[in-house]
Design an enzyme around this catalytic site. Sequence first.
Site, PDB file in Angstrom:
ATOM      1  N   GLY A 150      42.624   1.591   8.263  1.00 47.35           N
ATOM      2  CA  GLY A 150      43.556   2.015   7.222  1.00 47.35           C
ATOM      3  C   GLY A 150      44.999   2.176   7.654  1.00 47.35           C
TER       4      GLY A 150
ATOM      5  CG  LEU B  19      34.138 -11.883  -3.624  1.00 45.24           C
ATOM      6  CD1 LEU B  19      35.368 -12.531  -2.994  1.00 45.24           C
ATOM      7  CD2 LEU B  19      33.107 -12.965  -3.948  1.00 45.24           C
TER       8      LEU B  19
ATOM      9  CG  HIS C 282      44.979 -13.290   4.780  1.00 45.73           C
ATOM     10  ND1 HIS C 282      43.626 -13.114   4.981  1.00 45.73           N
ATOM     11  CD2 HIS C 282      45.335 -14.344   5.558  1.00 45.73           C
ATOM     12  CE1 HIS C 282      43.186 -14.031   5.825  1.00 45.73           C
ATOM     13  NE2 HIS C 282      44.207 -14.790   6.189  1.00 45.73           N
TER      14      HIS C 282
ATOM     15  CD  GLU D 174      48.552  -7.096   8.142  1.00 42.00           C
ATOM     16  OE1 GLU D 174      47.864  -6.434   7.341  1.00 42.00           O
ATOM     17  OE2 GLU D 174      48.070  -7.623   9.152  1.00 42.00           O
TER      18      GLU D 174
HETATM   19  C1  GRF Z   1      44.937  -6.047   8.184  1.00 37.82           C
HETATM   20  O1  GRF Z   1      45.270  -6.969   9.179  1.00 37.82           O
HETATM   21  C2  GRF Z   1      44.875  -6.715   6.837  1.00 37.82           C
HETATM   22  O2  GRF Z   1      45.780  -7.754   6.680  1.00 37.82           O
HETATM   23  C3  GRF Z   1      43.487  -7.289   6.829  1.00 37.82           C
HETATM   24  O3  GRF Z   1      42.699  -6.312   7.477  1.00 37.82           O
HETATM   25  C4  GRF Z   1      43.515  -5.550   8.361  1.00 37.82           C
HETATM   26  C5  GRF Z   1      43.368  -4.120   7.964  1.00 37.82           C
HETATM   27  O4  GRF Z   1      43.990  -3.241   8.858  1.00 37.82           O
HETATM   28  N1  GRF Z   1      43.085  -7.663   5.504  1.00 37.82           N
HETATM   29  P1  GRF Z   1      44.134  -1.723   8.500  1.00 37.82           P
HETATM   30  O5  GRF Z   1      42.733  -1.200   8.160  1.00 37.82           O
HETATM   31  O6  GRF Z   1      45.062  -1.597   7.349  1.00 37.82           O
HETATM   32  O7  GRF Z   1      44.662  -1.062   9.730  1.00 37.82           O
END
Ligand code: GRF
Length: 194
Positions: free
Chosen positions: A13, A86, A103, A173
């Site tokens: 998270g 999904l 992603h 991200e």
């Molecule tokens: C991130 O790299 C996100 O892009 C992918 O899963 C990972 C989740 O990381 N879908 P976190 O749980 O938010 O640290």
Amino acid sequence: MLMRVAVAVSGRGSNLQALLDSLSAEAPARVVLVISNRPDAGALERARARGIATSVLRDPSQASEWLSLLEAARIDLLVLAGYLKLVPPEVVRRYQGRIINIHPALLPDFGGPGMYGARVHQAVLASGADQSGATVHLVDEVYDRGPILGQARVPVLPGDTADSLASRVLEAEHQLLPAAVLAAARAGKPVPFS
Ligand code: GRF
């Protein structure tokens, strides 16, 4: 108008945390529910630490369970932030245009079934690409295939491992996801943003 946001998570998270940290009390969006398919997801602790309601799905493939949670919390936007299953098609249809996913690569490349976690970064390294990044896109009924709303690019550096590339992408991200949610809140629905 305040946008009421649910975040679905399966793991630690850090994206949820970045989103919570970026939303001040005056922000036009508020995370009001965190949903997980795993009772042990670290993300649930992060939510509880902020006093945010959490829910662990009994059966993540059951649309009715999702829909009753989302409807009871009057959710305007569902954010998939490291949610690895999904979302049932009926939920996607009902919340058409109101579900986004992050992603850890530059879609449309390096996405699709099985492309998550270290595998994504290993595939990027194996391809010889000199850039990677993160993508926020609208969710439709196919993994990683809905319209792209925003991307952040990072370089692939000589000597990168899947881990080192993953950390660089993750930092991107943590900027990109809050920007996507704020843009959605200002527009009243998910929109392309930069
Ligand atoms: C991130 O790299 C996100 O892009 C992918 O899963 C990972 C989740 O990381 N879908 P976190 O749980 O938010 O640290």
